[in-house]
Scaffold this active site. Sequence first.
Site, short mmCIF file in Angstrom:
data_model
loop_
_atom_site.label_atom_id
_atom_site.label_comp_id
_atom_site.label_asym_id
_atom_site.label_seq_id
_atom_site.Cartn_x
_atom_site.Cartn_y
_atom_site.Cartn_z
CG ASP A 74 -1.80 -1.24 1.25
OD1 ASP A 74 -2.24 -1.68 0.18
OD2 ASP A 74 -2.01 -1.80 2.34
CE LYS A 134 2.29 -2.71 -4.40
NZ LYS A 134 2.08 -2.32 -2.99
N GLY A 168 -4.71 -4.40 -3.52
CA GLY A 168 -5.70 -3.34 -3.71
C GLY A 168 -4.97 -2.08 -4.08
CG HIS A 169 -2.75 -1.86 -6.94
ND1 HIS A 169 -1.79 -1.95 -5.95
CD2 HIS A 169 -2.63 -2.97 -7.68
CE1 HIS A 169 -1.12 -3.08 -6.12
NE2 HIS A 169 -1.62 -3.72 -7.14
CD GLN A 196 0.41 -9.14 -2.70
OE1 GLN A 196 0.96 -9.76 -3.59
NE2 GLN A 196 -0.84 -8.73 -2.82
P1 GDP Z 1 -0.78 0.16 -3.58
O1 GDP Z 1 -1.42 -1.08 -3.07
O2 GDP Z 1 0.70 0.19 -3.37
O3 GDP Z 1 -1.15 0.44 -5.02
O4 GDP Z 1 -1.35 1.36 -2.70
P2 GDP Z 1 -2.89 1.60 -2.26
O5 GDP Z 1 -3.63 2.11 -3.44
O6 GDP Z 1 -3.42 0.41 -1.54
O7 GDP Z 1 -2.70 2.73 -1.15
C1 GDP Z 1 -2.11 3.95 -1.44
C2 GDP Z 1 -3.12 5.08 -1.21
O8 GDP Z 1 -2.44 6.30 -1.18
C3 GDP Z 1 -4.17 5.22 -2.31
O9 GDP Z 1 -5.38 5.61 -1.72
C4 GDP Z 1 -3.62 6.34 -3.19
O10 GDP Z 1 -4.64 7.08 -3.86
C5 GDP Z 1 -2.95 7.21 -2.16
N1 GDP Z 1 -1.77 7.96 -2.61
C6 GDP Z 1 -0.78 7.56 -3.46
N2 GDP Z 1 0.18 8.51 -3.53
C7 GDP Z 1 -0.20 9.51 -2.69
C8 GDP Z 1 0.40 10.76 -2.28
O11 GDP Z 1 1.49 11.13 -2.70
N3 GDP Z 1 -0.32 11.51 -1.39
C9 GDP Z 1 -1.53 11.12 -0.88
N4 GDP Z 1 -2.15 11.90 0.00
N5 GDP Z 1 -2.10 9.96 -1.25
C10 GDP Z 1 -1.45 9.16 -2.12
P1 IMO Z 2 -1.02 -4.33 -2.15
O1 IMO Z 2 -0.64 -4.90 -3.48
C1 IMO Z 2 -0.97 -4.81 2.20
C2 IMO Z 2 -1.00 -8.94 3.70
C3 IMO Z 2 -2.23 -9.41 4.46
C4 IMO Z 2 -1.59 -10.42 5.41
C5 IMO Z 2 -0.50 -11.06 4.54
C6 IMO Z 2 -0.91 -12.39 3.90
O2 IMO Z 2 -2.28 -3.55 -2.15
O3 IMO Z 2 0.14 -3.60 -1.52
P2 IMO Z 2 -2.55 -13.03 1.90
O4 IMO Z 2 -4.04 -12.83 1.74
O5 IMO Z 2 -1.74 -12.39 0.83
O6 IMO Z 2 -2.18 -14.46 2.14
O7 IMO Z 2 -2.19 -12.27 3.29
O8 IMO Z 2 -0.21 -10.11 3.52
N1 IMO Z 2 -1.28 -8.39 2.36
C7 IMO Z 2 -1.21 -7.09 2.05
N2 IMO Z 2 -1.00 -6.00 2.84
N3 IMO Z 2 -1.14 -4.65 0.88
C8 IMO Z 2 -1.33 -5.72 0.07
O9 IMO Z 2 -1.36 -5.64 -1.28
C9 IMO Z 2 -1.42 -7.01 0.66
N4 IMO Z 2 -1.63 -8.26 0.18
C10 IMO Z 2 -1.52 -9.10 1.23
O10 IMO Z 2 -2.83 -8.35 5.16
O11 IMO Z 2 -0.94 -9.75 6.46
MG MG Z 3 -2.87 -1.68 -1.73
#
Ligand code: GDP
Ligand code: IMO
Ligand code: MG
Length: 427
Positions: free
Chosen positions: A13, A16, A40-41, A223
Amino acid sequence: MPAIVIVGAQWGDEGKGKATDHLGSRVDYVVKFNGGNNAGHTVVIGDEKYALHLLPSGILTPGCTPVIGNGVVVDLEVLFREIDGLEARGTDTSRLKVSSNAHVIADYNRTLDKVAERFLGSRKIGTTGRGIGPTYADKMNRIGIRIQDLFDEKILTQKVEGALELKGQVLTKVYNRRAPSVDQTVEELLAHADRLAPYVCDTTLLLGQALDRGETVLLEAGQATLLDVDHGTYPFVTSSSATAGGACTGSGIPPTRIDQVIAIVKAYTTRVGEGPFPTELHDESGDFLRNTGFEFGTTTGRPRRCGWYDAVIARYAARVNGVTDFVLTKLDVLTGLEEIPVCVAYDVDGERYEEMPANQSAFHHAVPIYEYFPGWSEDISGARTLEDLPANARAYVEALEGMSGARMSVVGVGPEREQAVVLHPLR
Ligand code: GDP
Ligand code: IMO
Ligand code: MG
């Protein structure tokens, strides 16, 4: 003819999805190479917000071909739900390609993921409950179901029979659950076969030929480094290879074709699920990061655990991934703090560690050694150049760069596509 890898540097998170989307218009292919719908992106484009799980973030860029690589585990129902959701919003998903060697998440593996977690009790991992771990276990056990199996009913039936012979017993005798019948599982999987067929191909050949033609391929990790099954905080990890090495095995692109590895790193740290987290905050500072950064899971909605930036982890990520560029995200979230602690090393039972302890127990006992940096109160969400940032924000970024093992090429100052300060263009 370069291949570029994007990985997460921490526990996921980091942003990416946004970074991949940012590069999307400058690459020809975006490949998801590991994980499944545990990811989850969130991608924000203008007023539109997209939550992607199984589809590569490149799906949102017209002209870019999204690819689900052989290293991914695919939940077919989720795949088509996601495709339908995007089509309903006007996104063209017809260019999608799916590897015939990717594995499929069967119903019994979703069930096993959930019951195994309950069985583990206090030793639970805190998985997303999507069947990811059991599906990768089947792959390694050589009893997995692959995408290509869906196109031959006889083979599919044999494979499901083989898998259920073992897993049916585990479900009923160990976990006291009803096992699905072979017919039921086969029917559920076959239900998607016709619709899936046009997307399926040999993606390693497709990508190899694209690179030969001089096209650009972006490999996007799900991840992150510390959730990687080899290099993460085992056993509190996911079951796939989320580091740069996984980009090769999960796509069929050889290491010799990769010339850039971009790691996404948050200006602080978060983690979802169980496991060690040295800089975790249990006080109002943690609440501040969670509420200001909106740190709630994109996939499960769980509140994310929050803590300060950990330079030991960043250096580790730089090393095991061969990071060429960092994208530092969410700097804007720190606005308003008087001073910002950064973990520069660990104290483990009186001994100073500059690098990740090799031993799991030592990492569990690691106490952060902090350096403190002065904060800023100016709104930085409109900053686009280094000069737009207040001096203290600039000093924070420079300090992180000095201790993290690679240059900071982009700094995120908000969730939207354009909200970034580009110090070194990534492409
Ligand atoms: P990922 O799993 O690595 O793709 O990241 P997630 O989407 O799960 O979580 C990142 C969150 O941060 C998302 O809600 C993005 O919209 C938000 N985000 C990404 N870059 C920035 C930033 O520079 N500033 C802020 N405030 N939010 C950001
Ligand atoms: P993105 O791509 C954050 C964590 C779960 C748990 C562990 C194992 O959005 O960064 P799983 O269901 O994969 O066997 O769970 O990994 N986990 C993540 N945490 N971001 C993710 O994906 C994750 N995908 C799995 O919370 O601790
Ligand atoms: Mg994510």
